[in-house]
Scaffold this motif. Structure first.
Motif, short mmCIF file in Angstrom:
data_model
loop_
_atom_site.label_atom_id
_atom_site.label_comp_id
_atom_site.label_asym_id
_atom_site.label_seq_id
_atom_site.Cartn_x
_atom_site.Cartn_y
_atom_site.Cartn_z
N UNK A 264 0.85 -1.18 0.00
CA UNK A 264 0.00 0.00 0.00
C UNK A 264 0.89 1.23 0.00
N UNK A 265 0.48 2.28 -0.70
CA UNK A 265 1.36 3.45 -0.86
C UNK A 265 0.57 4.74 -0.73
N UNK A 266 0.86 5.49 0.32
CA UNK A 266 0.34 6.85 0.47
C UNK A 266 1.43 7.77 -0.08
N UNK A 267 1.24 8.34 -1.29
CA UNK A 267 2.34 9.08 -1.95
C UNK A 267 2.52 10.47 -1.37
N UNK A 268 3.73 11.03 -1.58
CA UNK A 268 4.03 12.35 -1.03
C UNK A 268 3.27 13.46 -1.74
N UNK A 269 2.92 13.26 -3.00
CA UNK A 269 2.19 14.27 -3.77
C UNK A 269 0.83 13.70 -4.13
N UNK B 245 -0.29 14.50 -7.86
CA UNK B 245 0.48 13.88 -8.94
C UNK B 245 0.39 12.36 -8.90
N UNK B 246 0.41 11.77 -7.70
CA UNK B 246 0.53 10.32 -7.57
C UNK B 246 -0.67 9.65 -6.90
N UNK B 247 -1.48 10.42 -6.16
CA UNK B 247 -2.49 9.77 -5.32
C UNK B 247 -3.90 9.75 -5.88
N UNK C 103 -9.17 16.34 3.14
CA UNK C 103 -10.11 15.28 2.80
C UNK C 103 -9.64 14.45 1.62
N UNK C 104 -8.92 15.07 0.69
CA UNK C 104 -8.27 14.29 -0.37
C UNK C 104 -7.28 13.30 0.25
N UNK C 105 -6.50 13.79 1.24
CA UNK C 105 -5.51 12.92 1.87
C UNK C 105 -6.18 11.78 2.63
N UNK C 106 -7.28 12.07 3.31
CA UNK C 106 -7.98 11.00 4.05
C UNK C 106 -8.56 9.95 3.11
N UNK C 107 -8.98 10.37 1.91
CA UNK C 107 -9.47 9.41 0.92
C UNK C 107 -8.35 8.46 0.49
N UNK C 108 -7.15 9.01 0.27
CA UNK C 108 -6.01 8.18 -0.12
C UNK C 108 -5.64 7.22 1.01
N UNK C 109 -5.59 7.72 2.24
CA UNK C 109 -5.28 6.87 3.39
C UNK C 109 -6.32 5.76 3.52
#
Length: 513
Positions: free
Chosen positions: A335-340, A343-345, A406-412
């Motif tokens: 599983x990968x939570x990307x830094x950007x 661009x990546x998530x 919220x974008x970050x929480x969706x990726x997580x």
């Protein structure tokens, strides 16, 4: 002190949400005023109104006591208002000087007078104590330097009111210190600064006053000297927030990730990762600390199949994933939570339900023989959106419509819900608020406690020290030391991050063998 900005009764409505609900805000001449709030609270919307990017449904704006109607950024700039956005608006193949003068170029006849442009930029940079080369190309300088270019661009246009949107979200600790000095210099020149942020330590250090916004409404206005981090957190989130991570001692199990002598080149073909050795076991969090630009990004891209490896070995659960494709690596249990996240998530124009299955779209139950099962996809997306508290009116909206947090929480949510054997979390709380940080940290620790291996990469030393069971430090593409958490502190890590050595620490870099 006189008001230089007054915003009265500002209301802004987007489909399905009231972003600003009768908000009052004022800025005094010569102060640093923080707009504090959770992601999606309405902070950036309010400042976009002041900068002329949005028009409010109702409300009034006064600049230096005069009522104004700011319908576009050019009008804001004429009034002395400049804005540095969270995602910089620079032309990457232009030089520093070319970016700063863009749109207001000094001319020699009909052509750009590049010599005068360079001299003007040098003079401006010297005035505010910025150490920056006007001839450098934007794509070749650090994020911290790029931010300075954005600030200089606003000052070149005559701004004496500066709005900085999440200015420390992508900066190293050293660059944050530099920014603090820059803000002090701007104030001493009579400038007024508005910071949009959710980083409480920086609020306490950099601001004179704080206006707190929660879900579109002002919940408090306080003098920084009269408040505390705990009080600000509660005003911001609406409840008491645990600022310390609850974590039991780890009990590491079998090796999940084993890296030996990994060599990777950067996009220019130069060595970026130089012979890295590292092991991550089930049931532990290994943190990678280091100043940005020391090979961390290329290292993670190599592990996730996004960058070609030159040589070495990467073993994930007894399978050699060296130079395999991203899909093959995901299927091996990554599983990968990307830094950007942009661009990546996420695919920003895609809906939340489409983004919720990225990396799994080819698998059952989401597809069968290439045919998507949208009923199953929607059931899944709605479940993880609820479980991970992703605030959205619907899973049908585009990912671009969500706030950064919220974008970050969706990726997580997506990456943890894959139930990976190894979770790589790269800058997992970059640009998110204290409530979301608390939530993400809790979920990472839960992954560890459920016997998953977690590799954490963060430029936030507080985060590394709060979460890690062991800390590896990257400098100039190498792991220069690995410390047990009990032996690690900011001072020791700082020495290693600067390229120094710890005589007392003679451990093998491949700790955990």
């Amino acid at each position: 002190m006189e008001n230089i900005i007054e915003m009265k009764g500002i209301t802004k409505v987007f489909p399905g949400t009231i972003a600003n609900d009768n908000v009052d805000f004022n800025l005094l001449k010569g102060e640093t005023h923080v707009l504090l709030g959770e992601n999606g609270a309405g902070k950036t919307t309010l400042m976009n109104i002041l900068y002329g990017l949005y028009q409010p449904e109702k409300g009034e704006i006064y600049v230096r006591g005069k009522k104004v109607n700011i319908t576009n950024p050019n009008e804001a700039i004429k009034l002395g208002v400049g804005m540095v956005h969270q995602h910089f608006m620079l032309v990457h193949n232009f030089t520093v000087a070319e970016n700063i003068v863009l749109g207001m170029e000094p001319k020699k006849g009909v052509k750009l007078d590049i010599i005068k442009a360079i001299k003007d930029v040098e003079k401006l940079a010297k005035k505010y104590g910025f150490n920056i080369d006007p001839n450098s190309v934007i794509e070749d300088i650090s994020v911290g330097q790029q931010q300075k270019v954005e600030i200089l661009k606003a000052l070149y246009r005559g701004a004496d009111i500066l709005i900085l949107d999440e200015p420390t979200a992508v900066l190293t600790p050293q660059e944050i210190e530099e920014l603090s000095v820059i803000i002090d210099n701007l104030k001493s020149e009579g400038k007024s600064v508005i910071l949009i942020t959710h980083k409480l330590k920086e609020v306490m250090k950099m601001s004179d006053r704080v206006t707190i916004i929660r879900r579109g409404k002002v919940t408090g206005i306080v003098e920084t000297k009269d408040t505390s981090i705990d009080e600000l957190a509660e005003l911001m989130v609406g409840r008491k927030v645990k600022l310390v991570v609850d974590k039991k001692p780890c009990t590491p199990g079998k090796k999940v990730l084993k890296i030996e002598n990994l060599q990777v080149k950067d996009s220019r073909g130069l060595p970026s990762v130089n012979g890295v050795n590292l092991t991550v076991r089930a049931g532990e969090i290994v943190g990678i600390a280091g100043v940005d630009g020391n090979g961390q990004s290329e290292f993670i891209e190599a592990l996730t199949g996004l960058r070609k490896c030159e040589s070495g070995t990467i073993i994930l659960k007894d399978k050699n994933i060296f130079s395999k494709s991203p899909r093959e690596i995901i299927d091996c249990g990554l599983g990968h939570i990307p830094e950007d996240r942009h661009k990546r998530g996420l695919i920003l124009k895609y809906s939340l339900f489409e983004n919720s299955i990225l990396g799994m779209q080819h698998k059952m139950p989401f597809s069968k023989r290439g045919v998507m099962d949208y009923k199953k996809i929607r059931e899944y997306s709605q479940r993880i959106i609820k479980e991970f508290d992703v605030r959205t009116p619907s899973d049908e909206v585009a990912a671009s419509a969500l706030s950064g947090g919220n974008q970050q929480k969706l990726i997580v949510a997506r990456e943890i819900s894959k139930d990976p054997e190894l979770l790589i979390a790269s800058q997992p709380t970059r640009g998110v608020d204290v409530g979301a940080i608390e939530f993400i940290h809790k979920r990472l620790v839960e992954e560890r406690d459920s016997k998953k291996a977690v590799l954490l990469v963060s430029f936030e030393l507080d985060e590394i020290l709060a979460l890690s069971d062991r800390v590896a430090v990257m400098y100039d593409g190498e792991i220069v030391g690995v410390l047990d958490r009990a032996d690690a502190d900011e001072q020791k890590l700082g020495v290693l991050m600067a390229g120094g050595s710890l005589q007392k620490q003679k451990k093998e870099v491949n700790e955990g063998e």
